[in-house]
Design an enzyme around this catalytic site. Structure first.
Site, PDB file in Angstrom:
ATOM      1  N   GLY D  12     -74.014  62.274  12.661  1.00 30.08           N
ATOM      2  CA  GLY D  12     -73.880  60.862  12.296  1.00 30.08           C
ATOM      3  C   GLY D  12     -72.426  60.420  12.362  1.00 30.08           C
ATOM      4  N   GLY D  15     -70.346  63.622  11.298  1.00 29.31           N
ATOM      5  CA  GLY D  15     -70.574  64.806  12.127  1.00 29.31           C
ATOM      6  C   GLY D  15     -70.221  64.584  13.592  1.00 29.31           C
ATOM      7  N   ARG D  34     -81.387  64.949  14.648  1.00 25.35           N
ATOM      8  CA  ARG D  34     -82.775  64.513  14.889  1.00 25.35           C
ATOM      9  C   ARG D  34     -82.846  63.440  15.967  1.00 25.35           C
ATOM     10  NH1 ARG D  34     -84.827  63.009   9.048  1.00 25.35           N
ATOM     11  NH2 ARG D  34     -83.014  61.682   9.425  1.00 25.35           N
ATOM     12  N   ASN D  89     -72.048  65.987   1.267  1.00 23.19           N
ATOM     13  CA  ASN D  89     -71.620  65.618  -0.082  1.00 23.19           C
ATOM     14  C   ASN D  89     -72.535  66.204  -1.142  1.00 23.19           C
ATOM     15  OD1 ASN D  89     -69.256  64.114   0.375  1.00 23.19           O
ATOM     16  ND2 ASN D  89     -70.474  62.369   1.090  1.00 23.19           N
ATOM     17  N   GLY D 117     -63.375  59.957   6.393  1.00 24.13           N
ATOM     18  CA  GLY D 117     -64.093  58.772   6.840  1.00 24.13           C
ATOM     19  C   GLY D 117     -63.856  58.488   8.314  1.00 24.13           C
ATOM     20  N   LYS D 167     -63.992  68.012  -4.207  1.00 18.06           N
ATOM     21  CA  LYS D 167     -64.235  66.770  -3.461  1.00 18.06           C
ATOM     22  C   LYS D 167     -64.866  65.711  -4.361  1.00 18.06           C
ATOM     23  CE  LYS D 167     -64.842  64.006   0.131  1.00 18.06           C
ATOM     24  NZ  LYS D 167     -66.025  63.237  -0.143  1.00 18.06           N
ATOM     25  N   ASN D 171     -63.385  62.020  -5.291  1.00 15.22           N
ATOM     26  CA  ASN D 171     -64.069  60.732  -5.187  1.00 15.22           C
ATOM     27  C   ASN D 171     -64.048  59.968  -6.508  1.00 15.22           C
ATOM     28  OD1 ASN D 171     -64.706  61.818  -2.677  1.00 15.22           O
ATOM     29  ND2 ASN D 171     -66.670  60.754  -2.603  1.00 15.22           N
ATOM     30  N   GLU D 174     -60.801  58.421  -6.612  1.00 17.81           N
ATOM     31  CA  GLU D 174     -60.847  57.322  -5.638  1.00 17.81           C
ATOM     32  C   GLU D 174     -61.483  56.073  -6.244  1.00 17.81           C
ATOM     33  OE1 GLU D 174     -62.843  58.547  -1.914  1.00 17.81           O
ATOM     34  OE2 GLU D 174     -64.051  56.739  -2.161  1.00 17.81           O
TER      35      GLU D 174
END
Lengths: 295, 295, 295, 295
Positions: D12, D15, D34, D89, D117, D167, D171, D174
């Site tokens: 996506g 990735g 997929r 995540n 990102g 991580k 966040n 963040e």
């Protein structure tokens, strides 16, 4: 560049370094401080006499009474056409008063929020300035000398008061950013699976969403003292955080994170929390819960 | 009224008084506790043997492992048609597990949130009950015995889990109400113009918007110790406050006041705040602000 | 009891009912309001003329400019030995100004925080009073008429300003208590296992730690409209909540729950949240997260 | 550098770019998705067959069920000595389960929190990694390919779970940093004396305490849309914020700023606030305050 003359009042941690940075840029600075060891002149009157008209005088003393009395005294010493800059951490509501007081005598007034701390001498000071265009423009060479190189670090934010208001909000944001890192640090320190929180923080300095100058400073601090064992969890607050919340209340703006950050500082300075005594008392009243006594 | 038989497991601060209140209402209670000084029988098996079928057993032991092991043991001792009530402070998510485990053996399960603390023996216990109608109805005489007189203090809140969920939210609200009075008390104590905060609190007990039972308790506490000087500002939290916030997160419901009240308790138990050490470290890094060392 | 004469200025929702309650106690009240339909006299001057010296005049008009102008006008109409009571929701910092202004003319000043709302006529008004003992004592028969029966509902809290300060903190506490119930209600409404949140709230009215008059009112409201579908989630704030937070900031007292309760009101009045637009913009910048546009 | 083979599952937004960045560094990547338009192979089995043993497979699919089913399937396809990396995540608590499940088959497991990102392809991805030293070292060439150039952006944080935990806290921090800027922005936008909040934000990018990458992004966003008029004040939350608060509750760590930032997101997604309906209802009950109806 035209070399300028500047009177600079207040030569403490900030003012002393600013004098040095302005001089390095080729301007003439006459500095005054109550401490004769660092002062260039013996009095405000002497400072004013040493400057050619139209004069520019930068005030860099503590907000409140100290700034007020310097402004009052300058009102008596300066002449029409001169300009005063208040670069201290004054409340924006004081700026209009000072502008009106000096304006009645034909003296210009500019407010300047100054950020940079102990790093400003080398890196430059970020400046947020408020005032009439004519007054601000006269100061431009000094602002250029103080600000960092590059395109950022200076803004003429708006009318009188806009500089200090912008700096105040900057500090409010700073409170919440510091609180953000602090909360994350405390949580990570609690978790056994993480070997070194310091190394996690260090890794965040590139590629992450949360990289920042404050993060770099946090890593510096952890390099000095990995678990911050030498420090007490105690923090002063400097006025701007409080004023930010008050301004938000005036404008009905919710500031939950900034306000939380102010309140943790308040709480950090209490040896024992009065409100938690009441919580303990109530728990004991209804539940017979054990309480800890002070002795 | 039909006199009932009840097995009651756990005779601590709550369970002991509940046994007494149910007996005063004319029911038969066989109590079991690991402490033989207060126990009526020597074992759970003996308790179960002492009851006529269909049996009703009320579990009043600490939430989590202790409740789980009693439920497990009862599953082996009881018979189809019997009913177990968990009146402890279990997390609502445990209730479905217990209901399924017992239900597989034909044993009914009811969860009951119980409020009342040390005052319950005389004033009655508020009950929030979850479970199938048939199981709940069988318990009605016991609920009547426990609840306060008058129209309130009892609700069949819904399905299995609804009783503990309601009690959990009750406790979340309780946290924020206590925090509300505590914050107000601390602020009033800071103000010189007010002669006696205790008398202000006392006056609020009638005619005000904020009159409540907790306020009455606050006045009791201030009558014992006007400035709460004998107490430390230290408060435990009992699980339900945490679960309330977790349930809110699951449902994306913002709970700022309740969560703030939980966090002040966490902070009250820290000798020194790790996060405020980080704040102090950062202030020192960028501003050269003085820090307090731990020595 | 000695029957007294009282001038009462401001006959709105509060003042009108207070006139009625004082009259029922046998005192004489001359009321003035700008609205001639409810006013007993045509002017403040006429009101003052109608009272025998030493006069007592109760001001019950909106805080700020309206109160200031009535105090100013009374300063010109009253005589040494008269007394003015400000029963409005004035900020405590105004009280000292008013006391000094009137005191210079020999006129006494008392500040009175008044709680009770639309229920005060029948149940009585809770009174928190500040001022010199001599001035306060003169008003005692009026305070007795207004306050609820029973031992509570009245306090001479301290010096001038202490009455309004206490009432202000009362309102701050009120904000957080309302928020507590509101948060709990929203969470319970989200949970499928609970059949009727209204019935859970109703049950809490006896035997629980959180029983209170506000809870009774919540049940009334839910009886009118079980899921509050007729209302918008919109709440004004009246000044005292803001001042409570400002006073806390002045005294470095953390008020997380009360402040959170103020901020949710601010947010409730925004059609769209500016700060959340910035959050959406940042998420879009770094993560390419979808944003919702306004059209 | 040794060129490696990597299987990458999930192509996506994240990735797909990661595949590109790893390939640019000279490694071989077999990607599966997929969506056949972006996939290199037709199935996981085909992906596994295409790799030489010992294999390394990076999972980059949504946390929760999707990750679980990929891990399950890989458990059946891979061989002892192979290694799986979960770069999604996932909640840290899932990592131990996955490590145990795969470990029982002799397959290694590494958890990797990935930040970056849409900017990661060019700037590199910050990586926080958890797992056994032997497993982590095998992946080193891939980590080198993904991370930013320079000394930062990668940390082996600790045992299995430590990567995702770090991580997650990243966040959480963040969230609060974004909230800090957002609150400051909203307040500045309310003040008339400031001419352009965008220019104030722009100036902060150098010399200030609050300079950061997020600030740079805020300026980008304001350059697109100075007053963010095209956006709704609406923000999703992605799981890590919630888990951060839950982890804090587990460890009794107060997180007021991070939690406030989560709650403002929850509130931003409500068309009308249920809790504020209750506040409105209560105000109406005790004070007769006007309420706004939904029609």
């Amino acid at each position: 560049m035209t070399a300028m003359q500047l009177g600079l009042i207040g030569l403490g941690k900030m003012g002393g370094n600013m004098r040095e940075r302005i001089r390095r840029a080729g301007h003439t600075v006459i500095g005054y401080d109550r401490n004769p060891d660092v002062s260039d002149v013996g009095s405000l009157a002497e400072l004013v006499e040493g400057l050619d008209a139209p004069r520019t005088v930068w005030v860099m003393v503590p907000a409140g009474g100290a700034t007020q009395s310097v402004v009052d005294e300058l009102g008596g010493l300066l002449s029409p056409g001169d300009t005063v800059v208040d670069g201290g951490n004054s409340r924006w509501t004081d700026d209009e008063k000072h502008a009106a007081e000096l304006g009645a005598k034909g003296i210009g007034f500019v407010d300047a929020g100054v950020s940079g701390g102990v790093w400003g001498l080398e890196n430059g000071y970020a400046l947020m300035v408020g005032g009439d265009k004519a007054h601000v423009e006269r100061l431009q060479p000094i602002f250029e000398a103080l600000k960092p190189e590059g395109p950022y670090g200076y803004v003429h934010a708006g009318k009188v008061g806009a500089g200090h208001f912008s700096k105040m909000v900057h500090n409010g944001i700073e409170y919440a950013m510091m609180q953000a890192y602090a909360e994350g640090w405390e949580l990570l320190e609690k978790v056994e699976s993480v070997d070194s929180v310091r190394e996690v923080f260090r890794s965040w300095q590139d590629g992450t969403v949360i990289r920042s100058w404050l993060l770099d400073l946090a890593v510096n601090a952890l390099d000095d003292d990995e678990h911050l064992e030498k420090l007490r969890g105690y923090a002063e607050d400097s006025g701007e955080g409080r004023w930010t919340v008050e301004a938000a209340i005036d404008h009905a703006v919710p500031l939950p994170a900034i306000t939380a950050s102010l309140f943790t500082r308040f709480a950090s300075r209490q040896d024992d929390s009065p409100q938690m005594k009441m919580i303990a008392a109530l728990r004991n009243q209804f539940g017979g819960h054990a309480v800890e006594s002070t002795k």
